[in-house]
Write an enzyme that holds these catalytic residues in place. Structure first.
Site, PDB file in Angstrom:
ATOM      1  CG  LEU A  66      -1.530  -1.369   1.430  1.00 32.74           C
ATOM      2  CD1 LEU A  66      -2.687  -1.242   2.802  1.00 32.74           C
ATOM      3  CD2 LEU A  66      -2.499  -1.627   0.218  1.00 32.74           C
ATOM      4  CB  THR A  98       7.863   2.986   1.723  1.00 30.90           C
ATOM      5  OG1 THR A  98       8.614   2.153   0.926  1.00 30.90           O
ATOM      6  CG2 THR A  98       8.948   3.674   2.518  1.00 30.90           C
ATOM      7  CE  LYS A 173      11.918   2.087  -0.026  1.00 33.88           C
ATOM      8  NZ  LYS A 173      12.496   2.208  -1.266  1.00 33.88           N
ATOM      9  CE  LYS A 248       5.065   6.605   0.803  1.00 36.75           C
ATOM     10  NZ  LYS A 248       5.524   5.399   0.749  1.00 36.75           N
TER      11      LYS A 248
HETATM   12  P1  NAD Z   1       0.708   2.813  -6.018  1.00 37.27           P
HETATM   13  O1  NAD Z   1       0.078   3.969  -5.811  1.00 37.27           O
HETATM   14  O2  NAD Z   1       1.028   2.433  -7.807  1.00 37.27           O
HETATM   15  O3  NAD Z   1      -0.248   1.363  -5.719  1.00 37.27           O
HETATM   16  C1  NAD Z   1      -0.656   1.158  -4.468  1.00 37.27           C
HETATM   17  C2  NAD Z   1      -2.044   0.601  -4.505  1.00 37.27           C
HETATM   18  O4  NAD Z   1      -2.516   0.153  -3.242  1.00 37.27           O
HETATM   19  C3  NAD Z   1      -3.016   1.275  -5.352  1.00 37.27           C
HETATM   20  O5  NAD Z   1      -3.599   0.406  -6.525  1.00 37.27           O
HETATM   21  C4  NAD Z   1      -4.178   1.389  -4.233  1.00 37.27           C
HETATM   22  O6  NAD Z   1      -5.588   1.495  -4.908  1.00 37.27           O
HETATM   23  C5  NAD Z   1      -4.134   0.415  -3.146  1.00 37.27           C
HETATM   24  N1  NAD Z   1      -4.617   0.464  -1.949  1.00 37.27           N
HETATM   25  C6  NAD Z   1      -4.495   1.440  -1.038  1.00 37.27           C
HETATM   26  N2  NAD Z   1      -5.217   1.456   0.128  1.00 37.27           N
HETATM   27  C7  NAD Z   1      -5.821   0.102  -0.211  1.00 37.27           C
HETATM   28  C8  NAD Z   1      -6.717  -0.899   0.609  1.00 37.27           C
HETATM   29  N3  NAD Z   1      -6.941  -0.472   1.935  1.00 37.27           N
HETATM   30  N4  NAD Z   1      -6.997  -2.042   0.168  1.00 37.27           N
HETATM   31  C9  NAD Z   1      -6.506  -2.548  -0.927  1.00 37.27           C
HETATM   32  N5  NAD Z   1      -5.726  -1.885  -1.822  1.00 37.27           N
HETATM   33  C10 NAD Z   1      -5.280  -0.530  -1.505  1.00 37.27           C
HETATM   34  O7  NAD Z   1       1.953   2.797  -5.375  1.00 37.27           O
HETATM   35  P2  NAD Z   1       3.316   1.622  -5.822  1.00 37.27           P
HETATM   36  O8  NAD Z   1       4.191   2.682  -6.440  1.00 37.27           O
HETATM   37  O9  NAD Z   1       2.894   0.450  -5.901  1.00 37.27           O
HETATM   38  O10 NAD Z   1       3.894   1.861  -4.343  1.00 37.27           O
HETATM   39  C11 NAD Z   1       3.382   0.979  -3.221  1.00 37.27           C
HETATM   40  C12 NAD Z   1       4.327   1.356  -1.990  1.00 37.27           C
HETATM   41  O11 NAD Z   1       5.966   0.828  -2.247  1.00 37.27           O
HETATM   42  C13 NAD Z   1       4.520   2.720  -1.543  1.00 37.27           C
HETATM   43  O12 NAD Z   1       4.796   2.825  -0.116  1.00 37.27           O
HETATM   44  C14 NAD Z   1       5.874   3.032  -1.851  1.00 37.27           C
HETATM   45  O13 NAD Z   1       6.501   4.396  -1.506  1.00 37.27           O
HETATM   46  C15 NAD Z   1       6.762   1.920  -2.287  1.00 37.27           C
HETATM   47  N6  NAD Z   1       7.762   1.754  -3.410  1.00 37.27           N
HETATM   48  C16 NAD Z   1       7.408   2.061  -4.666  1.00 37.27           C
HETATM   49  C17 NAD Z   1       8.372   1.844  -5.502  1.00 37.27           C
HETATM   50  C18 NAD Z   1       8.147   2.327  -6.896  1.00 37.27           C
HETATM   51  O14 NAD Z   1       9.222   2.388  -7.649  1.00 37.27           O
HETATM   52  N7  NAD Z   1       7.013   2.595  -7.599  1.00 37.27           N
HETATM   53  C19 NAD Z   1       9.799   1.529  -5.099  1.00 37.27           C
HETATM   54  C20 NAD Z   1       9.689   1.115  -4.040  1.00 37.27           C
HETATM   55  C21 NAD Z   1       8.910   0.953  -2.914  1.00 37.27           C
END
Ligand code: NAD
Length: 300
Positions: A66, A98, A173, A248
Site C-alpha cells: 500500500l 514504505t 528504507k 511521503k
Molecule cells: P501505487 O499507488 O501504484 O499502488 C498502491 C495501490 O494500493 C493502489 O492500487 C491502491 O488502490 C491500493 N490500496 C490502497 N489502500 C488499499 C486498501 N486499503 N486495500 C486495497 N488496496 C489498497 O503505489 P506503488 O508505486 O505500487 O507503491 C507502493 C508502496 O511501495 C509505497 O509505499 C511506495 O512508497 C513503495 N515503493 C514504490 C516503488 C516504486 O518504484 N513505485 C519502489 C519502492 C517502494
C-alpha cells in the site's frame, strides 16, 4: 514451499510482484480498492477477491503493498473490519509498503496478540526490479520471522536483508530513499547544466558513469528522455515511483532525522525540491520528472 497467498495493493509495484509469485507456483488471491487493478491481477492468473477479508480466507501468507502507514494501520488494525481478526493463527503477514517505523512496530505488536507473525519488508529496486524479480527486501522482525519469510520474498527479489527488529526495515528504507532523492536531485541538476552548455545528455551520462559522479540514477534511471529505454523518462514519466510517494518518503526521513537529532540538510534540500515539483501539479508523475523543475527555472 508453495503457499496460499493473499496480496493486497496491486499498484505499480504490487502487480508485477503478484506476477512473480504466480510464476513461482504460489496460489494468489488478489485485492485492491480499484476493480481494474484486480482484473489485471486475474489476467495474470490470480484469483480475484471482492474484499480484503475474502482474499485472506485461505491465506497462510498475506502480503500488502500500500502507499501509507495510515492505509496499513487501517487495513490490519483500526479500520471497519480489521484483517487481523480474520486470519488463522500462525499466518505470516508481510508488509512491503514504505511506511513509518512507529506504525510498523505497533502493527507487529497487534499481530502478536492475534498469534500472527508480522514483518516490515519495504523494497528497493523500482518497478523494473519488481518486474524482473530482482527487488531488494529490507526486513524488520525477529530472526525466526526473517527465516520464515525468506522463501516467499526470494520469489520476488534477489536480495533479502535483515535490518533488525520490527521497524528497522522501515528505518533503513527511509535512510536509503533520502539518499536516492539526493542522488536524483543532484543528477538532474548536473545533467541540466550540461545540456544548457551544449553537451549531449547521453554522452555526458556515459562520462559521469565512468567517473566519480557515477550513481544508481545514472546507471538505471536516467531522467532525460532519449538516453535510456524502458525507464519512466522514455514514457513521459508515467508509471514508476510517483512524486507524491517520494515526498511521503522524505517526510518519513525528516521525522526520523528529528526524533534522532540527526542533521539532514541534504535530505531537507531534496524534500524542498520535490515538494515544489509536487505542488506544481506533478504529484502523479515518476520522480525522475524532477528534471522539469530545473528546465522550467532556466527556460522562462
Ligand atoms: P501505487 O499507488 O501504484 O499502488 C498502491 C495501490 O494500493 C493502489 O492500487 C491502491 O488502490 C491500493 N490500496 C490502497 N489502500 C488499499 C486498501 N486499503 N486495500 C486495497 N488496496 C489498497 O503505489 P506503488 O508505486 O505500487 O507503491 C507502493 C508502496 O511501495 C509505497 O509505499 C511506495 O512508497 C513503495 N515503493 C514504490 C516503488 C516504486 O518504484 N513505485 C519502489 C519502492 C517502494
Amino acid at each position: 514451499m508453495k503457499a496460499n497467498i493473499a496480496f493486497i495493493g496491486l499498484g505499480n509495484m504490487g502487480l508485477p510482484m503478484v506476477a512473480n509469485l504466480i510464476k513461482g507456483g504460489h496460489r494468489v488471491w488478489a485485492y485492491d480498492l480499484q476493480p481494474e487493478a484486480i482484473d489485471r491481477a486475474a489476467r495474470l492468473g490470480a484469483t480475484a477477491a471482492r474484499s480484503a477479508v475474502e482474499a485472506v480466507q485461505q491465506a497462510e501468507v498475506v502480503i500488502s503493498m500500500l502507499q501509507t502507514g495510515h492505509q496499513v494501520d487501517s487495513l490490519y488494525v483500526s479500520g471497519g473490519d480489521p484483517l487481523f481478526k480474520h486470519l488463522a493463527a500462525g499466518a505470516l503477514v508481510i508488509d512491503c509498503s514504505t511506511i513509518d517505523a512507529a506504525t510498523a512496530k505497533a502493527t507487529a505488536a497487534q499481530a502478536m496478540t492475534h498469534g500472527l507473525d508480522f514483518i516490515d519488508a519495504p523494497v528497493s529496486g523500482g518497478v523494473a526490479g519488481a518486474e524482473a524479480g530482482t527487488l531488494t527486501f529490507i526486513v524488520g522482525g525477529t530472526a525466526a520471522q526473517f527465516a520464515r519469510a525468506q522463501p516467499v520474498l526470494s520469489q520476488m527479489g534477489q536480495k533479502v536483508l535483515h535490518a533488525g527488529e520490527h521497524g528497522a526495515g522501515q528505518m533503513a528504507k527511509a535512510c536509503n530513499n533520502m539518499l536516492l532523492a539526493v542522488q536524483m536531485a543532484g543528477t538532474c541538476e548536473a545533467l541540466n547544466m550540461g545540456i544548457n552548455n551544449g553537451l549531449d545528455p547521453g554522452v555526458l551520462s556515459e562520462i559521469m558513469q565512468q567517473s566519480s559522479g557515477n550513481n544508481w540514477v545514472l546507471q538505471h534511471y536516467n531522467p532525460v528522455a532519449g538516453v535510456m529505454d524502458k525507464v519512466p523518462a522514455a514514457q513521459g514519466y508515467s508509471g514508476g515511483f510517483k512524486v507524491r510517494l517520494m515526498c511521503k518518503d522524505l517526510d518519513l526521513a525528516m521525522d526520523l532525522g528529528q526524533t534522532s537529532s540527526s542533521p539532514v540538510p541534504m535530505g531537507a534540500a531534496a524534500k524542498a525540491l520535490f515538494n515544489l515539483h509536487q505542488v506544481a501539479g506533478h504529484e502523479d508523475l515518476d520522480f525522475s520528472s524532477l528534471l522539469m523543475l530545473f528546465q522550467k527555472v532556466n527556460r522562462p
